[in-house]
Design a protein around this motif. Sequence first.
Motif, short mmCIF file in Angstrom:
data_model
loop_
_atom_site.label_atom_id
_atom_site.label_comp_id
_atom_site.label_asym_id
_atom_site.label_seq_id
_atom_site.Cartn_x
_atom_site.Cartn_y
_atom_site.Cartn_z
N VAL A 1 0.85 -1.20 0.16
CA VAL A 1 0.00 -0.16 0.03
C VAL A 1 0.81 1.27 0.05
N HIS B 1 1.48 4.49 -2.84
CA HIS B 1 1.30 5.73 -2.69
C HIS B 1 2.74 6.58 -2.63
N ARG C 1 -6.34 9.03 0.17
CA ARG C 1 -6.87 7.89 0.31
C ARG C 1 -6.19 6.74 0.90
N LEU C 2 -4.91 7.14 1.30
CA LEU C 2 -4.19 5.98 1.91
C LEU C 2 -4.61 5.30 3.02
N ASP C 3 -5.31 6.03 4.04
CA ASP C 3 -6.10 5.70 5.19
C ASP C 3 -7.24 4.74 4.79
N ARG C 4 -7.80 4.94 3.53
CA ARG C 4 -8.89 3.87 3.13
C ARG C 4 -8.17 2.71 2.95
N ASP C 5 -6.97 2.88 2.26
CA ASP C 5 -6.47 1.50 1.69
C ASP C 5 -5.84 0.68 2.83
N CYS D 1 -7.06 0.75 6.02
CA CYS D 1 -8.37 -0.08 6.36
C CYS D 1 -8.82 -1.36 6.02
N ARG D 2 -8.75 -1.22 4.60
CA ARG D 2 -9.06 -2.40 3.68
C ARG D 2 -8.19 -3.52 4.32
N VAL D 3 -7.05 -3.32 4.14
CA VAL D 3 -6.00 -4.29 4.49
C VAL D 3 -6.04 -4.75 5.76
#
Length: 311
Positions: A172, A176, A197-201, A203-205
Motif C-alpha cells: 500500500v 502511494h 486515500r491511503l488511510d482508506r487502503d 483500513c481495507r488491508v
Amino acid sequence: MTSQNPVDRHDWDLAWLATGLGFSSTSELGAALGSIDRRGYNLFALTDHGRRVISAPRPWLKALQRNANRAIFDQLPVSDSVYSRRGRGVVANAKLHLRNSYMTVMDVEDCFPSTSKAAVLHSLEDLGLPAAVAGALTRLCTYHGFLPQGPPTSPAVLNVVFRPIDEALMEVASAHDALYSRYMDDLAFSGMHPLKRLDRDVCRVLGRFGYGTNSAKSRVWGPADPHTVTKIVVSTSLSPTPEFLRALSAQLESLEIGNCRLTYEQLRGKINWVKDVNQALGRSLEQRIARSNRVPSKNLTRRATVIGAVQ
C-alpha cells in the motif's frame, strides 16, 4: 533460515522446546503450560489512554517467556518494516520518516486482544513450526483465547502474526510512493506527496485480517504540520514531544527545590532517552541535573517506584 523458507529445522520438536525453556522433560513442560490459567498471571487496569487490562506474568512464567524469546522468537523472520524488535526501537522508527513532507499515522484498535489464539497458532504453523511446537508456544504466549498485553513474548508474537499484514501494508505504501513502518500497534506512513486515500487502503488491508483502526488516534499531516511518531517529533531532526519536555522540565524543577517525586535514576533514564533522540538537547538536560546537586528524598523515592512507572 531465510524468509523464503523460514523454518527448516527437523530438530524443533517438543523435546527440543522443553530443553530450550529450561525443562528436563516434555512432561514438565506440559505441567507448566497446564498451570498458566490458574497461576500464571496477575491482572490490573491502566487508565492512561482509555482502559487497558494488563496481564502481568508471574515471575516463573515471565522467565519461561523470556526463554522462548531467546530460543524461538528472536530467530523467526519478521517484516523489514517492524521496529518493535531487538536491535531497533522508537528512535530508529522515527528516523525513517525524517524530512518527508507528508505523514499519516494510524493506530490498530485493540490490537493485542484482537489477536486470537487461533491467529497465533496459524501464524506459527505457517512459518513451518511443527504442530506440537506451535501449539505449545501458543499456549505459553496466549491467555483466555487472545494475545495479552504484559508478557515479554507478546510484541514478538504480534510481529509474527502481522508478518503478512506488514507485507501488504508495504505494498500500500509503495503504491502511494511512501514509506511504511510499524512499532507495536502504531502504523506510520510518510512521503513527499499527499497521501490521499491511503488511510482508506490501510483500513481495507487491516479489515481483511480481522483488525480495525482507532479513528481518534489517526492523524494526517502536511508540510506545515508537526509530525509525531511514537511520541517523537519528526521534522528535519528528531525531538521529544513538547508535552514530554514540559513534564520533564517540571520534574527537574521539583528536583532543584527538593521535592521531586521521581528517583534520581528515573530522571537520568528520561534524560538518557532524550539524548538518544536528540543529543544536543539531552546534553543540556544533563548539565541541568548536574547543577541541581540534589537527590530525591527517601520518602519520595519510595513513592516514585509506582508513580514513575506510568509517567
